[in-house]
Design an enzyme around this catalytic site. Structure first.
Site, PDB file in Angstrom:
ATOM      1  N   LYS A 210       0.799  -1.228   0.000  1.00  0.00           N
ATOM      2  CA  LYS A 210       0.000   0.000   0.000  1.00  0.00           C
ATOM      3  C   LYS A 210       0.835   1.284   0.000  1.00  0.00           C
ATOM      4  O   LYS A 210       0.367   2.326  -0.470  1.00  0.00           O
ATOM      5  CB  LYS A 210      -0.936   0.002   1.207  1.00  0.00           C
ATOM      6  CG  LYS A 210      -2.099  -0.964   1.117  1.00  0.00           C
ATOM      7  CD  LYS A 210      -3.150  -0.489   0.139  1.00  0.00           C
ATOM      8  CE  LYS A 210      -4.423  -1.310   0.238  1.00  0.00           C
ATOM      9  NZ  LYS A 210      -5.477  -0.804  -0.664  1.00  0.00           N
TER      10      LYS A 210
ATOM     11  N   SER B  80      -8.866  -0.242   6.389  1.00  0.00           N
ATOM     12  CA  SER B  80      -8.906  -1.226   7.472  1.00  0.00           C
ATOM     13  C   SER B  80      -7.549  -1.401   8.125  1.00  0.00           C
ATOM     14  O   SER B  80      -7.437  -2.051   9.156  1.00  0.00           O
ATOM     15  CB  SER B  80      -9.392  -2.584   6.940  1.00  0.00           C
ATOM     16  OG  SER B  80      -8.465  -3.096   6.001  1.00  0.00           O
TER      17      SER B  80
ATOM     18  N   GLU C 100      -9.750 -13.962  -4.303  1.00  0.00           N
ATOM     19  CA  GLU C 100     -10.578 -13.388  -3.252  1.00  0.00           C
ATOM     20  C   GLU C 100     -10.905 -14.447  -2.213  1.00  0.00           C
ATOM     21  O   GLU C 100     -10.937 -15.648  -2.524  1.00  0.00           O
ATOM     22  CB  GLU C 100     -11.897 -12.865  -3.825  1.00  0.00           C
ATOM     23  CG  GLU C 100     -11.778 -11.654  -4.720  1.00  0.00           C
ATOM     24  CD  GLU C 100     -13.136 -11.141  -5.173  1.00  0.00           C
ATOM     25  OE1 GLU C 100     -13.458  -9.988  -4.866  1.00  0.00           O
ATOM     26  OE2 GLU C 100     -13.869 -11.902  -5.836  1.00  0.00           O
TER      27      GLU C 100
ATOM     28  N   GLY D 276     -15.901 -13.017   0.372  1.00  0.00           N
ATOM     29  CA  GLY D 276     -15.816 -11.671  -0.203  1.00  0.00           C
ATOM     30  C   GLY D 276     -15.576 -11.695  -1.689  1.00  0.00           C
ATOM     31  O   GLY D 276     -14.593 -11.144  -2.179  1.00  0.00           O
TER      32      GLY D 276
ATOM     33  N   ASP E  46     -16.918 -10.216  -4.276  1.00  0.00           N
ATOM     34  CA  ASP E  46     -17.613  -9.159  -5.007  1.00  0.00           C
ATOM     35  C   ASP E  46     -17.040  -8.924  -6.395  1.00  0.00           C
ATOM     36  O   ASP E  46     -17.777  -8.678  -7.353  1.00  0.00           O
ATOM     37  CB  ASP E  46     -17.599  -7.854  -4.202  1.00  0.00           C
ATOM     38  CG  ASP E  46     -16.202  -7.437  -3.789  1.00  0.00           C
ATOM     39  OD1 ASP E  46     -15.561  -8.181  -3.029  1.00  0.00           O
ATOM     40  OD2 ASP E  46     -15.741  -6.364  -4.215  1.00  0.00           O
TER      41      ASP E  46
ATOM     42  N   SER F 143       0.973  -9.735  -0.798  1.00  0.00           N
ATOM     43  CA  SER F 143       0.744  -8.299  -0.657  1.00  0.00           C
ATOM     44  C   SER F 143       1.118  -7.695   0.682  1.00  0.00           C
ATOM     45  O   SER F 143       1.312  -6.480   0.768  1.00  0.00           O
ATOM     46  CB  SER F 143      -0.723  -7.975  -0.968  1.00  0.00           C
ATOM     47  OG  SER F 143      -1.579  -8.696  -0.090  1.00  0.00           O
TER      48      SER F 143
END
Length: 326
Positions: free
Chosen positions: A57, A82, A208, A212, A214, A308
């Site tokens: 990030k 989060s 995913e 979750g 989506d 990640s």
């Protein structure tokens, strides 16, 4: 005939790489003969758990924040997250000589909240199951005159995240497949842009958690789909809908999205710790879980994974990997 310019391009990723040079870590690419033999492919692991703040990030947060005007930086930055983007924006703000206010869910991991505060940020909490975090952050930014740096749905954020894949390909050369975790879609959007900009024939697969899915549902429907807020150990992927900009990229460039269970994520975390000697948080372990369970089979000869992040407290790691309940 009209064409639409994509929100992020290969040139954007290369420009972000230049901006991040000397600021972000160039994280290692690990190899494991044991893993290669187990899955029957040559696997290249891009370890973003060794990035600043412990996750990818920082790349997108710094790339976006560093482009703000002096006037914007003087007023400060706002973000919602989060945990990992929260830390990334807090550190980017400190590096750029400004302040950050971060909207975080009340149930965010304590270690991530503590780290965010440790970088000097102010924390404002919300209930992820009853409140819209983006709306909370936008209202806060408007009230205080802050520049909002979103966690994924922003061209400069996506471009910054794509530098992880660019570095992986620089070091490993041409890969047949790239496996990437999917939360809001910024990492895979940037990664797919970088990967297919360098090697158009590469296959890009997202991962995913089962609870979750989506993005998988959205890709199947051809439009953004909203699901109930997921309850999964992969807190970095506990989102109810893909980003608007990220989805516009991913529907063009992502070849497939596969799902893994929380138990499979735990197994991947254990494997990474015991055999690869690295610590991964649940979201960071989902690509490895997909690889180990054969979700992406048949595998081509050379495969890259973006692991990640590794932001997890020791007691939480022990609880998950020791078989305790979440």
């Amino acid at each position: 005939m009209t064409t639409t310019t994509p929100p992020v391009t290969f040139d954007d990723v290369r420009e972000a790489a230049a901006r991040l040079s000397g600021v972000a870590h160039r994280t290692p690419v690990l190899r494991s003969r044991t893993l290669d033999a187990l899955v029957g492919a040559e696997v290249h692991l891009k370890c973003e758990n060794f990035q600043r703040v412990g996750a990818f990030k920082f790349r997108g947060a710094y790339n976006a924040a560093s482009r703000l005007t002096p006037e914007q930086l003087a007023r400060g930055i706002a973000a919602y997250s989060s945990g990992n983007h929260a830390q990334a924006v807090a550190l980017a703000a400190r590096e750029l000589g400004t302040t950050a206010v971060i909207v975080m869910p009340e149930d965010a991991p304590r270690s991530k909240r503590d780290a965010t505060e440790g970088y000097g940020a102010e924390i404002v909490t919300y209930d992820r199951y009853t409140e819209d975090r983006a709306a909370v952050a936008e209202a806060l930014a408007a009230e205080r005159g802050l520049a909002l740096v979103p966690p994924y749905d922003h061209p400069h954020v996506m471009a910054g995240q794509g530098t992880a894949a660019l570095e992986l390909l620089d070091e490993s050369g041409e890969l047949d497949e790239l496996i990437v975790p999917v939360g809001g879609g910024g990492l895979i959007a940037g990664s797919a842009t970088a990967a297919k900009g360098r090697y158009p024939g590469i296959r890009v697969v997202g991962v995913e958690p089962e609870a979750g899915d989506d993005t998988r549902r959205s890709l199947e429907a051809g439009r953004r789909v909203r699901i109930p807020v997921p309850r999964t150990i992969a807190d970095g992927q506990a989102l109810d809908t893909p980003g608007e900009l990220t989805f516009s990229v991913n529907r063009r460039l992502v070849d497939a999205v596969v799902l893994v269970s929380d138990d499979e994520i735990r197994d991947a975390m254990r494997f990474a710790f015991e055999r690869l000697k690295i610590v991964l948080e649940p979201s960071g372990a989902t690509p490895l879980a997909a690889l180990l369970t054969g979700r992406t089979n048949p595998l081509p000869r050379r495969v890259g994974l973006i692991l990640s992040g590794g932001n997890i407290a020791a007691d939480r790691f022990a609880q998950l990997c020791g078989g305790g309940s979440a």
